[in-house]
Design an enzyme around this catalytic site. Structure first.
Site, PDB file in Angstrom:
ATOM      1  N   SER A  14       0.805  -1.234   0.000  1.00  9.29           N
ATOM      2  CA  SER A  14       0.000   0.000   0.000  1.00  9.29           C
ATOM      3  C   SER A  14       0.831   1.274   0.000  1.00  9.29           C
ATOM      4  CB  SER A  14      -0.924  -0.002   1.224  1.00  9.29           C
ATOM      5  OG  SER A  14      -0.166  -0.052   2.410  1.00  9.29           O
ATOM      6  N   LYS A  61      -5.791   2.683   9.235  1.00  9.12           N
ATOM      7  CA  LYS A  61      -5.004   3.734   8.574  1.00  9.12           C
ATOM      8  C   LYS A  61      -5.658   5.103   8.745  1.00  9.12           C
ATOM      9  CE  LYS A  61      -3.018   0.634   5.100  1.00  9.12           C
ATOM     10  NZ  LYS A  61      -2.979   0.258   3.677  1.00  9.12           N
TER      11      LYS A  61
END
Length: 775
Positions: free
Chosen positions: A680, A723
């Site tokens: 990511s 996140k």
């Protein structure tokens, strides 16, 4: 046949027939019978004896008597007590009752005499008489062999007697025949009829006695067998007592009693009984006895058909789940759906649920709450580090120290066949040369197969279909795909700071106060202290460390109160450092100013989300490309894809053609000693490199996550909740996420998304428009 008629006093006999040549005695008590005997004694002592057809008639008439009787001579008359007279008579010859002349004082009968020497008898040839003699003798011998109660004197007479008529008389009155049988012989007047009647009676008696002896032999054999077994058991018992092994038999009897009480199918009971019979014949000192005993005890302890009754109250279940846990809405909703379906279908088939999430997020405790809500027995089986297939399926009985697997042991400890069984840490099972543990779980966790689960030790099919299996895992990456396919995944994600604060206030503080011997009035926490405790002293997805820190505060407060230094302790932001020491964690806040080549990315860790600051420097050189910061292979490849994309669009950003041959590019991700990997960080590294190459500044309040392709497309990623929380804690205002993750963002609570601008990007260009500072 010539006939002579005479008149004689008569006596009616009850249950008795006297034959010619037979000496017998009988008792009389009726007045008419006594008067008839007296009349006979006055005269020539002759009397006519005739038998009643029905012995219960007191005053018999003509029709109540048989037709044929016997003329007898009275030998002796004795008066007995209670007006009873005993008469001894000898039968002389047959007579037929014609009529009664008088019936008042006594019976006076008109009797017709028979000529015993009939013409038929005179016509019989000597050979015929000899045949009759032999047949009678043979039949009498058969009778004696079957009966065995005939005197030697009588048998000698039978052998020596040469007259057929006399022999038949001797046989008739010496054999214990019923009076009706003797009456038939008496009514047979001629010799041939007497022979046929006597032979028929004898042969019938022989057959009856043979059958009786056969039955008696069978009964005796059975009785003797039982008696023999009883004696052998008593002897064995005595021998065992002498050897000090007398407890084996009592244990076997105890096991048989337990089998009778056991709720199980007939097949199971028969198998246990068979094993008990085998156990009886094994010496208790033998090692095999202990193996057999353990096996029987295991089978008796299993809840074959014993089940607990589930609580079907949906409102009660919802109340318990809400009381025990804050948040976890998906898990609670799924449990209530399961209960509703169970109530509607009335079926015992249970789903297999796998709770996936970071440590300390309440996966194990929610399983316990579900068991409490459904009123189910709770069994926890920890699978962490299990690498032997026999731990699941059990050992075979042939091995020394064999025992059933953990699933069967769990059923034994629960005591019912429908408990809630928690398979903790299912992602941490391993395999070695002893077998594949995860493959052994396939049958356990398959609704189509676990109705007949076979444990190697038990060897009988055990029904697991009514067990409610709940598994827990920190990650699905290490769970084999076939096993994962059999479970319904429910994600238990990280808690927000607000959720942690609620959990601490509603559950953890009260629990630790009670655990450490304090009262609620003696220790209080201010809201600010709880928030600072969560933010500065713990860094985790769950609340396990938070509970430990609260426990540490409680212990120190308990000491102060016990020593009398304080009566009441209040925890605030000012004195929190006094109880827990210096702050351990600080969130990396956003940079104060916009800079070139520095971009903040978002990462997922096992303890929640975090932010990563990616730095890129461009310097004169020979076109080298360096990556530092303990990066994994995936992140290195993402960096390679990013630089390839930048080189493909260099003209768009006015990058000289020889730039990449005359400059070195260095990417670094602090902290250097911490390993990092994941798919990511592609867009973050690409943005940082393009910023360093073009000299354009990147906004300090922007964070991003997503994977990049060679053509600049942004691919979706996971862990968005963690996140997003990390970005919020770092003070980020704008978060760039892949466009295909929009559905994941919509599922986040409003509390998380508050004060955040979420930007959805399908290509790297969409991110660059937001990230680069507009000049």
């Amino acid at each position: 046949m010539s006939r002579t008629v005479i008149h004689l006093p008569a006596v009616a006999l009850r249950g008795m027939t006297i034959l010619p040549g037979m000496v017998a005695h009988f008792d009389i008590s009726r007045d008419r019978s006594i008067h008839a005997i007296e009349e006979a004694m006055v005269g020539d002592q002759k009397i006519f004896l005739i038998t009643q057809q029905d012995a219960s008639v007191e005053e018999p008439a003509r029709d109540d008597l048989y037709q044929i009787g016997v003329i007898a001579e009275v030998k002796q008359v004795i008066k007995m007590p209670n007006e009873i007279v005993r008469v001894l008579v000898e039968g002389l010859e047959r007579g037929e009752l014609a009529s009664f002349l008088s019936q008042e004082k006594y019976l006076m009968a008109e009797v017709i005499l028979f000529d015993e020497k009939t013409a038929e008898e005179e016509e019989l040839m000597p050979e015929a008489k000899e045949a009759m003699l032999r047949c009678i003798r043979e039949t009498v011998l058969k009778y004696q062999k079957a009966n065995g109660h005939m005197s030697k004197e009588f048998l000698r007479q039978v052998e020596e007697q040469q007259d057929v008529g006399t022999l038949m008389q001797q046989v008739a009155y010496n054999l214990p025949l019923y009076y009706t049988q003797k009456q038939k012989i008496l009514e047979a007047v001629d010799l041939t009829s007497q022979y046929e009647t006597l032979m028929a009676i004898l042969l019938n008696e022989v057959e009856v006695i043979s059958l009786k002896n056969e039955f008696q032999a069978k009964v005796k054999e059975r009785v003797d067998k039982n008696q023999k077994e009883y004696l052998l058991r008593e002897q064995m018992k005595l021998i065992r007592e002498e050897l000090g092994e007398d407890n084996t038999q009592s244990d076997a009897e105890h096991f048989l009693e337990e089998v009778k009480k056991l709720k199980a199918d007939k097949t199971v009971k028969e198998r246990i009984k068979k094993e008990i019979e085998r156990f009886k014949n094994i010496a208790s000192s033998s090692s095999e006895s202990a193996v057999s005993r353990g096996y029987i005890e295991t089978l008796l302890e299993l809840p074959w058909n014993k089940a607990s009754k589930d609580n079907k109250d949906l409102a009660n279940a919802e109340k318990i789940l809400d009381e025990d846990h804050y948040g976890l809405e998906k898990v609670k909703e799924r449990m209530l759906e399961f209960l509703a379906v169970r109530n509607l279908t009335h079926k015992g088939e249970s789903p297999i649920i796998c709770l996936v999430g970071p440590p300390g997020t309440g996966k194990t405790s929610i399983a316990r709450s579900v068991a409490k809500a459904l009123n189910k027995k709770y069994v926890r089986i920890c699978l962490g580090g299990v690498r032997d297939e026999a731990e699941i399926r059990g050992h075979r009985k042939t091995y020394v120290g064999a025992m059933p697997g953990r699933i069967i042991n769990g059923l034994k400890s629960a005591g019912v066949k429908n408990p809630l069984m928690l398979l903790d840490e299912i992602d941490k099972v391993s395999s070695d040369y002893k077998g594949d543990t995860s493959s052994a779980l396939l049958e356990v966790l398959d609704n189509e197969q676990n109705s007949y689960f076979r444990d190697h030790y038990v060897e009988l099919p055990v029904d697991l279909s009514e067990v409610l299996f709940i598994a827990t895992a920190n990650s699905v990456q290490t769970i084999p795909r076939p096993l994962l396919d059999r479970m319904e995944l429910i994600e238990v994600s990280s808690y927000t700071e607000n959720e942690k604060a609620h959990i601490a206030k509603e559950h953890l503080i009260a629990k630790q106060i009670e655990k450490n011997g304090l009262k609620e009035s003696e220790l209080t926490f201010q809201n600010g202290a709880i928030e600072q405790l969560i933010r500065s002293y713990t860094r985790e997805a769950g609340v396990r460390n938070l509970e430990r820190k609260i426990g540490e505060i409680c212990r120190k407060a308990a000491r102060e109160i016990y020593e009398g230094k304080k009566k009441k302790v209040t925890i605030s932001t000012k004195n929190l450092e006094h109880y827990l020491g210096k702050e351990k964690y600080t969130f990396d806040k956003k940079n104060e100013k916009d800079e070139v080549g520095i971009v903040r990315g978002l990462a997922w860790t096992s303890v929640g989300g975090d932010t990563l600051e990616i730095e890129v420097n461009v310097m004169p050189g020979k076109g080298e490309f360096k990556l530092t910061g303990q990066l994994g292979d995936v992140m290195k490849e993402s960096a390679q894809a990013g630089i390839s994309y930048i080189r493909s669009v260099s003209e768009q950003y006015q990058i000289p053609d020889d730039f990449f041959t005359r400059h070195d590019i260095h990417i670094h991700i602090p902290e250097g000693a911490v390993p990092k990997d994941g798919p990511s960080a592609g867009v973050t590294m690409a943005t940082a490199m393009l910023s360093a190459i073009t000299g354009k500044k990147v906004r300090a309040d922007v964070a991003m996550t997503g994977e990049i392709t060679l053509r600049g497309r942004v691919l979706p990623i996971g862990g968005l909740k963690e996140k997003t929380l990390a970005a919020k804690n770092a003070g980020i205002r704008t978060v760039c996420v892949p466009g295909k993750n929009e559905k994941d963002i919509e599922e986040l609570s409003a509390e998380i998304k508050k004060d955040l601008e979420i930007v959805y990007a399908d290509t790297i260009e969409d991110i660059l428009k937001i990230a680069f500072v507009k000049e």
